[in-house]
Design an enzyme around this catalytic site. Structure first.
Site, short mmCIF file in Angstrom:
data_model
loop_
_atom_site.label_atom_id
_atom_site.label_comp_id
_atom_site.label_asym_id
_atom_site.label_seq_id
_atom_site.Cartn_x
_atom_site.Cartn_y
_atom_site.Cartn_z
CE1 TYR A 28 -4.02 -1.62 -0.10
CE2 TYR A 28 -3.16 -2.98 1.87
CZ TYR A 28 -4.06 -2.82 1.02
OH TYR A 28 -5.20 -3.69 0.47
CG ASN B 13 -13.24 -2.42 0.10
OD1 ASN B 13 -12.34 -3.13 0.35
ND2 ASN B 13 -12.70 -1.26 -0.45
NE ARG C 82 -9.89 -2.42 -10.17
CZ ARG C 82 -9.74 -1.77 -9.26
NH1 ARG C 82 -9.26 -2.35 -8.16
NH2 ARG C 82 -10.34 -0.42 -9.29
CB THR D 50 -13.78 1.31 -3.64
OG1 THR D 50 -12.55 1.32 -4.71
CG2 THR D 50 -12.76 1.51 -2.30
CG PHE E 82 -6.92 6.14 3.19
CD1 PHE E 82 -6.34 4.86 2.71
CD2 PHE E 82 -7.27 7.14 2.43
CE1 PHE E 82 -5.94 4.82 1.27
CE2 PHE E 82 -6.76 7.09 0.93
CZ PHE E 82 -5.98 5.71 0.47
NE ARG F 257 -14.43 -3.86 -3.02
CZ ARG F 257 -13.33 -3.30 -3.74
NH1 ARG F 257 -13.81 -2.54 -4.71
NH2 ARG F 257 -12.27 -3.53 -3.15
#
Length: 155
Positions: free
Chosen positions: A49, A112, A85, A91, A57, A102
Site C-alpha cells: 500500500y 470492503n 474488477r 470500492t 487512511f 461488494r
C-alpha cells in the site's frame, strides 16, 4: 492470458466469505494459479500500500490488513484484471452494484472485502510481492478450457 492479484481482506475471512468469493471467481471461469492464507507481515502490507503512504487512511488501512488472516490469490484468464474488477464492484460497497461481490456482501467503504489489482503494471508488481517465489504459482490447463472460451476465436 493475464494474471492478477486478489486479496480477500480480514473482513471477508472473519465473515466466512472466502469460499463464497472464490466460487464467484471460479464460476466466472478464472483459474486459480496461486493461493495462500495467513496473517501477513506488516512490512509486506506497507510495501503493498506504499502508493497511499501520504494519504490520511494509509495507517488505518495497514492496521486493518494486519488485523487478521488475508487470503492472497493469483488468478488467470483472458482480460483477468478487468474481469476481476467488474466482479468485485465499486470500492465503496454501499455504492457497488448488486451482483458484484461488494454489492452483494458489503456495506463499508473501508472494510470492503476484496483488493484487486487495477492495471497490468500494478498486477505484475503486486504478484511479485505476494508470490515472490515463482514456485508458488502453478501453470496448468483446466480440463474444461474449451468450455470456458471459444478457443479458436479468443485464445
Amino acid at each position: 492470458m493475464e494474471r492478477t492479484l486478489v486479496l480477500l481482506k480480514p473482513d471477508a475471512v472473519q465473515r466466512g466469505l472466502v469460499g463464497t468469493i472464490i466460487a464467484r471467481f471460479e464460476s466466472k471461469g478464472l483459474k486459480i494459479v496461486g493461493l495462500k492464507a495467513r496473517t501477513f507481515e506488516r512490512s509486506l502490507l506497507e510495501k503493498h500500500y506504499e502508493v497511499h503512504k501520504e494519504r490520511p487512511f494509509y495507517g488505518n488501512l495497514v492496521d486493518f490488513m494486519s488485523s487478521g488472516p488475508v487470503c492472497a490469490m493469483a488468478l488467470e484468464g483472458k482480460d483477468a484484471i478487468a474481469v476481476v474488477r467488474t466482479l468485485v464492484g465499486k470500492t465503496n460497497a454501499r455504492e457497488a452494484a448488486p451482483g458484484t461481490i461488494r454489492g452483494d456482501y458489503g456495506m463499508s467503504f473501508s472494510n470492503n472485502l476484496v483488493h484487486a489489482s487495477d492495471a497490468e503494471d500494478t498486477a505484475k508488481f503486486e504478484l511479485g510481492l505476494w508470490f515472490s517465489d515463482a514456485g508458488e504459482l502453478s501453470d496448468w490447463t483446466p480440463a474444461d478450457l474449451e468450455w470456458r472460451y471459444s478457443v479458436k476465436e479468443e485464445l
